[in-house]
Structure formats: C-alpha cells, structure tokens
Design a protein around this motif. Structure first.
Motif, short mmCIF file in Angstrom:
data_model
loop_
_atom_site.label_atom_id
_atom_site.label_comp_id
_atom_site.label_asym_id
_atom_site.label_seq_id
_atom_site.Cartn_x
_atom_site.Cartn_y
_atom_site.Cartn_z
N LYS A 83 3.63 88.60 -79.25
CA LYS A 83 3.23 89.20 -77.99
C LYS A 83 1.76 88.86 -77.80
CE LYS A 83 3.71 93.43 -75.51
NZ LYS A 83 3.87 94.85 -75.45
N GLU A 84 1.42 88.33 -76.64
CA GLU A 84 0.06 87.86 -76.41
C GLU A 84 -0.91 89.03 -76.17
OE1 GLU A 84 -0.49 84.78 -76.93
OE2 GLU A 84 1.52 83.91 -76.72
N ASN A 85 -2.13 88.84 -76.66
CA ASN A 85 -3.21 89.81 -76.45
C ASN A 85 -4.08 89.26 -75.32
OD1 ASN A 85 -5.06 91.84 -76.70
ND2 ASN A 85 -5.92 91.11 -78.64
N LYS A 86 -3.96 89.86 -74.14
CA LYS A 86 -4.52 89.22 -72.95
C LYS A 86 -5.83 89.85 -72.45
CE LYS A 86 -0.78 90.02 -70.47
NZ LYS A 86 0.17 90.71 -71.34
N MET A 87 -6.53 89.07 -71.63
CA MET A 87 -7.75 89.53 -70.97
C MET A 87 -7.45 90.64 -69.95
SD MET A 87 -9.92 87.06 -68.47
CE MET A 87 -11.23 87.61 -67.42
N GLY A 88 -6.43 90.42 -69.16
CA GLY A 88 -6.09 91.39 -68.12
C GLY A 88 -4.58 91.59 -68.06
N ILE A 89 -4.10 92.20 -66.97
CA ILE A 89 -2.69 92.59 -66.82
C ILE A 89 -2.09 92.99 -68.18
CG2 ILE A 89 -2.17 91.39 -64.66
CD1 ILE A 89 -0.85 89.14 -66.46
N ARG A 90 -2.83 93.86 -68.86
CA ARG A 90 -2.45 94.21 -70.22
C ARG A 90 -1.28 95.19 -70.30
NH1 ARG A 90 -5.58 93.20 -74.39
NH2 ARG A 90 -5.30 95.28 -75.23
N GLY A 91 -0.98 95.82 -69.17
CA GLY A 91 0.19 96.70 -69.14
C GLY A 91 1.48 95.92 -68.92
N SER A 92 1.41 94.59 -69.06
CA SER A 92 2.62 93.77 -68.91
C SER A 92 2.90 93.07 -70.23
CB SER A 92 2.40 92.72 -67.82
OG SER A 92 1.43 91.76 -68.21
N ALA A 93 4.17 92.68 -70.41
CA ALA A 93 4.55 91.99 -71.65
C ALA A 93 4.53 90.49 -71.42
CB ALA A 93 5.94 92.44 -72.08
N THR A 94 3.83 89.76 -72.28
CA THR A 94 3.79 88.30 -72.21
C THR A 94 4.13 87.79 -73.60
OG1 THR A 94 1.97 88.50 -70.65
CG2 THR A 94 2.40 86.31 -71.52
N ARG A 95 5.24 87.04 -73.71
CA ARG A 95 5.75 86.74 -75.05
C ARG A 95 6.42 85.39 -75.12
NH1 ARG A 95 9.00 91.56 -78.11
NH2 ARG A 95 8.96 90.47 -80.10
N GLY A 153 -3.14 93.53 -53.64
CA GLY A 153 -3.19 94.94 -54.05
C GLY A 153 -4.43 95.21 -54.90
N ILE A 154 -4.70 94.28 -55.82
CA ILE A 154 -5.87 94.43 -56.70
C ILE A 154 -7.16 94.39 -55.86
CG2 ILE A 154 -7.17 93.34 -58.58
CD1 ILE A 154 -4.41 92.27 -59.63
N ALA A 155 -7.20 93.46 -54.90
CA ALA A 155 -8.40 93.31 -54.07
C ALA A 155 -8.61 94.53 -53.17
CB ALA A 155 -8.27 92.04 -53.21
N GLU A 202 -14.02 96.99 -63.61
CA GLU A 202 -14.01 95.84 -64.52
C GLU A 202 -12.58 95.42 -64.84
OE1 GLU A 202 -13.11 95.78 -68.04
OE2 GLU A 202 -12.35 97.82 -67.86
N LYS A 203 -11.68 96.40 -64.89
CA LYS A 203 -10.27 96.09 -65.12
C LYS A 203 -9.70 95.29 -63.95
CE LYS A 203 -5.71 98.27 -65.54
NZ LYS A 203 -5.14 97.81 -64.26
N LEU A 204 -10.10 95.65 -62.75
CA LEU A 204 -9.60 94.92 -61.57
C LEU A 204 -10.02 93.45 -61.65
CD1 LEU A 204 -10.45 97.57 -58.82
CD2 LEU A 204 -8.19 97.07 -59.80
N MET A 205 -11.25 93.23 -62.11
CA MET A 205 -11.75 91.86 -62.24
C MET A 205 -10.96 91.09 -63.30
SD MET A 205 -15.72 90.85 -62.82
CE MET A 205 -16.18 89.18 -63.27
N ARG A 206 -10.66 91.76 -64.41
CA ARG A 206 -9.86 91.10 -65.46
C ARG A 206 -8.44 90.83 -64.98
NH1 ARG A 206 -8.77 94.40 -69.31
NH2 ARG A 206 -9.95 96.25 -68.74
N ASP A 207 -7.87 91.82 -64.26
CA ASP A 207 -6.50 91.67 -63.78
C ASP A 207 -6.40 90.57 -62.71
OD1 ASP A 207 -5.68 93.69 -65.45
OD2 ASP A 207 -5.43 95.21 -63.88
#
Lengths: 262, 384
Positions: free
Chosen positions: B197-209, B251-253, B350-355
């Motif tokens: 499972k990847e450890n990501k900069m942003g969108i961390r509430g999602s699964a990337t695998r 949505g993020i913007a 800061e989370k918005l910028m990462r996401d």
C-alpha cells in the motif's frame, strides 16, 4: 402494524426572540427545521422498523401548512407515510390540547404499537406532549429512552436515562417512548427518499377529520395561560473566599445566614 | 453562478454537500493522518443512494450521466478529496463496463456498484507503463474457456478494497497497442493478490496499491468488448472519467477558496482584518475567477458528453487540465493567505495543497492532456 413518530417544526436557532406584545415566538427571518430531538425519534423508529417485519413508520406533525417541509424531510429519511394536522381551530393549543389532538389523529390511523417522540422541543422545552399523548391514549409511557434492548410486537425492554445512570424498564406495547440524543445518530436523507418525498402528497387533517371534541382543541381547549415569558438574567460570578480555613468558614457561615434570614 | 441544474441535479448537489459537511469534513484530518480506508463513509454513500447516480435505472441506478457524477464528486471532494476518491475511482472502474459491457456483464456488475455494495477499480498503469500505456507487460493468455492473467499493476486506486477490477492486459504482444484487451476480474479470483500500500503525499484517505496477477484464471465471459479493444476501452473510459478528476480538483479548489475568504475576514493584522488589504483581495478575486471558470468548463464538457457527442477527448482533457492546474494554483494561494498558519497541519489548507497535486498527474498527466488537445486541434484543422 404502525410505528408513529410525532415531530415538530421549530426555528433553527436556540436564541429565539419573543414578541413582547403577544408572548409568542417571532418566526420571521428564521429557517425552520425538525426539532433536533425528533430526529432521534425518527431514526429510532426507522431502526425498529428494520427489526420488526411488516412495520410501517407514520410521521405526524401538528402545525401551520409550512410544517409539510418537516414531514417531507422525514419521508426523505425513509418514513413511509406522513400526516399534517393543520386547522385554524388548532391554533393556540397548549401541550394538553396538542397532545389530545395528536392522540385523536393516532386513533384514526389505528394499528399503532409504538409512538416515538423527541424528549422535548427545542423551542418550548416543555417535554409534556409525549406524556400527554400517552395519557390521552391511556397507554404506558417511558421517557428519556436511551437504548432499546429488546423489542417485539407485544413488549419492549428499554433503558431510561436518569441523572445518576439508567433504569431498565419493560413495557407492554402499545406505548409512548420519548428519546434522548444518546440513543442513536440520525441518518441523512437518501437521494431516492428525497425524490419520493418531493412527489409525495401529504394529507392534511383538520378538526373535522379526526372526530375530536371542539372544546378540547385550540385555545379554548387549553387550560394553560402564558402570563409572561422572559430570559432569566445571566448568573453573576460567584465569590471565592480566601484565607485561613477557620476564618473562611466563619465568613461563609455569616454569608449564608444573611441570605437565609434576608 | 446559475448553471440551470435540474431539480434532480440540485438535489444531488445539496445532499452531497451535506454529506461532505456533516460526515466527511469532521473526519478528513484523521484519515489523512492514518491513511486508513474510510469504510464508514462508504456505508454512508451507499445508504444515501449516491453510488448509482451515473448508472442506468435498469441496473438500479438513477440514470444520470457525467454531469451528475461531476456534481457529486465536486461536492464530496469539498469535504475531502482523499476520502471521496473511492467514489470517483469506482466510477473509473465502472465506465469500461458501462461503455463496453454486454448485457450479462452489465446485469451482473452494475447493480452491485449502484447499490454501493461493491467498489470498483481500474487497473492499467504498471511500473514501466505510465504515460506510455502501450508498453504494459501484463499478459492474458487464452486457455480453453478462460484467459490466464500474469503481471503487476501499480498505483491502483481502491486496490485491495474494491471487489470489481477492470484490467487491461496484452492478449497479443506482437500487435502492440492493438493487442491489448480489457477484462473484468472479481476480487476473490484465485491468483489475484495485492502488493504494498503506497504512502502518499496527498489523497491519503484513499487506497493506492499494487494489484498482482499470478496465473489468475478469468472466464472468457469477463472479456470486455472483444480481443484487441483494450486500449480503445481505456481511452474511451478516460474521455468519460476525466471530468470526474476535474470535479475532484474543483471541489478541492472551492474549499480552498471558501477557507481563504473566511480566514482573511477573521485574521487581523495592523489593527484590521487582512481582507481589507488589496493584496489579499486581488488574490481572492483571482482564485474565485479560476474556480468559477473551472466549473463552467467542467459542466459544459460533462453536458457535451452526456448529449452523446462523438469527439469528446478534447473537451474532456481541457476540463481536467484546467481544473487541476487551477486547484494547484488556488490551494497554493490559500496556503499563502493563511501565512505561517497555512503551513501547519492544524489548519486545513496545507492538506488541500497536497491533495490537489495528484489531479495534475493521474488519469493522464497534464502534459499528456495537452498532447491530446493538440492532436485534436490538428486533426480538426486537417479535416477542414
């Protein structure tokens, strides 16, 4: 069998303003919502419906024509049917006349096993309508319910919140249960529910539709007279006595004596 | 601005905003920190009937299209672009079935997605095949009534959590891009497993695998379209899904703009609210212009796709590129307006910028998008 939920539309604010002339709420410019405690009643009714096969949830509100919005919100959450009690003859009802009127409507609907109410309304704060309905229907009531442990079509075992803890109460059904916010977390409406609610035609019942005694409804049927409504002045800060325990105790005793003896 | 939404579309917008405000926003920072998969929110999506808004009524959906999906994605991502990605990525995994599935495949899989019982995922990217999707190495070898899949897919959103995988694999390597085919693979198929499972900069509430196929036997009934259509399936899927990425960025913007306006009004320096300074006012105005322009472009692109128009690759790519570049710019400006506080995790920007950053990268980098747009322009010019 039917599960009835009684809901009230209230102003979306805890800071209600009162018209000093008429002693009634000023509703202009304030959005209306379902009384927050009634949201828990709706949710619990829907959960009980899921536990009891063949049950239907009927939501009732008594109020002006715009209370239909509150009923539509309840339908969008999953309630099956809604009825609005609205008639000029109901105007000015106190909690006694309101609970009589609601009880007559419930009798007309019939086949009821459970009646859910919020513990109180956020505008009037009386907590009397639920118990009033149970009295008029001559069925048991359990107030401040925080958990339904067991339920079937004939009886329920519930936890009633008290200041110290809770009581476990068994009651035969039908019964009135008023609920506190600890009982659940109300769901959001669903999209399909919202669409169904939009199209729903909600029946409006007046005094003539619920076979009621006209002396018992509206202002004439209401023994309560509101003489004055006011916001109590904010409590003033207390005093902290400091010093040696002996001296502080004496000073405190003196202060208490002054208050008691005036 | 009034986008002349139908009553139904407005209902979707209102409900999704309420879900974002009441259910997603309060837990967004928590999931961002833990990186766990937000199953409780998935349950709320299912109960709210929003999982099927772009799926035909015949299969248990609401019969909406790309515009409905974009509206919902925008509002949900206002709450959190990471948590809500599971919703959008399920759309991405479902489009191949919607666009190329036969009646049996649609009847089997679409109701599961529409009800929210199952999530979907789209598996194309590999370690050596990103923008150059033609160089995928995963193979699907015909063997009697099945295909046997071997290979490893990388950075698959919803990987390990989804039940339905739409996968592109080579059935005939000699044919290059025309030798790829698309398949539906159920999660419980023997030979399907999941890597790190990847450890990501942003969108961390999602699964990337990673999604790994080891002699994974898939019945031939699960082939989408026919052999050799794999890349067409992938490209057409992206044409439909890119406005969704754009909507995520939007949505993020929008959230960054809302937070900035609020903060600029509250924050006092030099004895006055910083929103009274023209330097801040002009930033806010520029942010608002770009956000609104994104929305207008996304909704127009979505409406064009929903109308059944044929050449949608260009507008679809335009909406994704413009909205994601906007999100990056607007979220960066939001951090700037918040100053030192904006750099801190206690504040939401800061989370918005990462996401935001990922929206310029995935489902085709913005450089690839510009390539798509340019080749469409040239093709149009030559056709005249």
């Amino acid at each position: 069998m039917k599960i009835i939920v009684l809901i009230k539309q209230v102003p979306e604010t805890t800071d209600v303003r009162i018209d000093p002339e008429t002693n009634t709420l000023i509703r202009e410019g304030v959005d209306s919502i379902i009384n927050p405690f009634d949201m828990y009643a709706i949710e619990e009714a829907l959960r009980v419906k899921e536990r009891l096969e063949g049950a239907k949830v009927v939501v009732i509100s008594m109020g002006p024509p715009q209370a239909v919005d509150a009923l539509k919100e309840a339908l969008s959450m999953g309630c099956d049917e809604a009825v609005l009690l609205s008639d000029r003859k109901f105007a000015g009802s106190d909690t006694w006349a309101t609970s009589y009127t609601l009880a007559q409507a419930i009798k007309k609907i019939g086949d009821y096993r459970l009646i859910f109410c919020g513990k109180q309304a956020s505008d009037g704060d009386t907590a009397q309508v639920g118990p009033g309905v149970s009295t008029h229907l001559d069925i048991p009531q359990v107030t401040y319910v925080k958990h339904i442990e067991q339920i079937d079509t004939h009886a329920a075992k519930v936890e009633r919140m008290t200041e110290e803890g809770y009581d476990i109460i068994e009651t035969p059904l039908p019964a009135v249960l008023t609920v506190v916010k600890e009982i659940n977390e109300p769901r959001l409406p669903s999209l399909k529910g919202k669409m169904r609610a939009k199209k729903a035609e909600i029946p409006v019942w007046g005094a003539g539709d619920i076979s009621c005694d006209e002396d018992k409804i509206g202002l004439d049927g209401s023994p309560t007279r509101v003489v004055k409504i006011f916001t109590p002045p904010p409590r003033e800060g207390g005093r902290i006595l400091t010093g040696e325990p002996d001296e502080v105790a004496k000073e405190l005793a003196g202060l208490i004596k002054d208050i008691v003896t005036g | 601005m009034d986008y002349l939404l139908t009553e139904e579309q407005q209902m979707i917008k209102d409900l999704c905003h309420r879900i974002a405000e009441e259910k997603i926003k309060p837990v967004a920072a928590e999931y961002d920190e833990s990186g766990e998969f937000p199953w409780p929110i998935m349950k709320i999506f299912a109960e709210s009937d929003i999982c099927g808004i772009y799926i035909p009524e015949k299969y248990g959906g609401m019969g909406g299209g790309i515009l409905e999906l974009a509206i919902a994605t925008e509002e949900l991502c206002w709450g959190c672009g990471g948590i809500s990605l599971a919703f959008a990525a399920t759309g991405l995994g479902t489009f191949p079935i919607l666009l190329y599935g036969n009646e049996e495949q649609k009847a089997k899989y679409l109701p599961e997605v529409a009800s929210g019982r199952k999530l979907a995922a789209f598996a194309l990217t590999e370690a050596e095949a990103g923008s150059d999707a033609g160089s995928i190495k995963t193979t699907a070898k015909k063997d009697g009534d099945s295909y046997i899949l071997n290979g490893t897919k990388q950075w698959i959103t919803n990987g390990g959590e989804a039940e339905i995988y739409t996968v592109v694999a080579m059935t005939n390597k000699a044919k290059g891009a025309r030798g790829a085919s698309a398949f539906i693979v159920d999660k419980d198929t023997p030979g399907l497993s999941f890597g790190k499972k990847e450890n990501k900069m942003g969108i961390r509430g999602s699964a990337t695998r990673e999604v790994i196929f080891t002699d994974c036997r898939v019945p031939k009934e699960n082939l989408l379209g026919k052999e050799g259509l794999g890349f067409i399936v992938a490209m057409k899927t992206f044409d439909s899904s890119r406005p969704g990425v754009a909507a995520q960025a939007l949505g993020i913007a929008q959230r960054a703009l809302d937070e900035s306006v609020k903060y600029a009004h509250e924050r006092r320096q030099f004895g006055t609210s910083i929103s009274s300074f023209q330097a801040i006012q002009f930033m806010l105005a520029d942010m608002a212009i770009q956000v609104e322009a994104s929305r207008a472009l996304i909704y127009s692109a979505a409406r064009m796709i929903d109308s059944g128009a044929k050449n949608i690759a260009k507008v679809s790519a335009m909406s994704k590129t413009f909205a994601s570049d906007t999100a990056m710019k607007v979220t960066t400006d939001a951090v700037q307006i918040f100053g030192g506080y904006g750099y801190m995790k206690e504040y939401p920007v800061e989370k918005l910028m990462r996401d935001a950053k990922i929206t310029q990268i995935y489902e085709g980098t913005n450089q690839i998008q510009r390539g798509v747009i340019a080749s469409a322009l040239i093709k149009e010019a030559l056709a005249k």
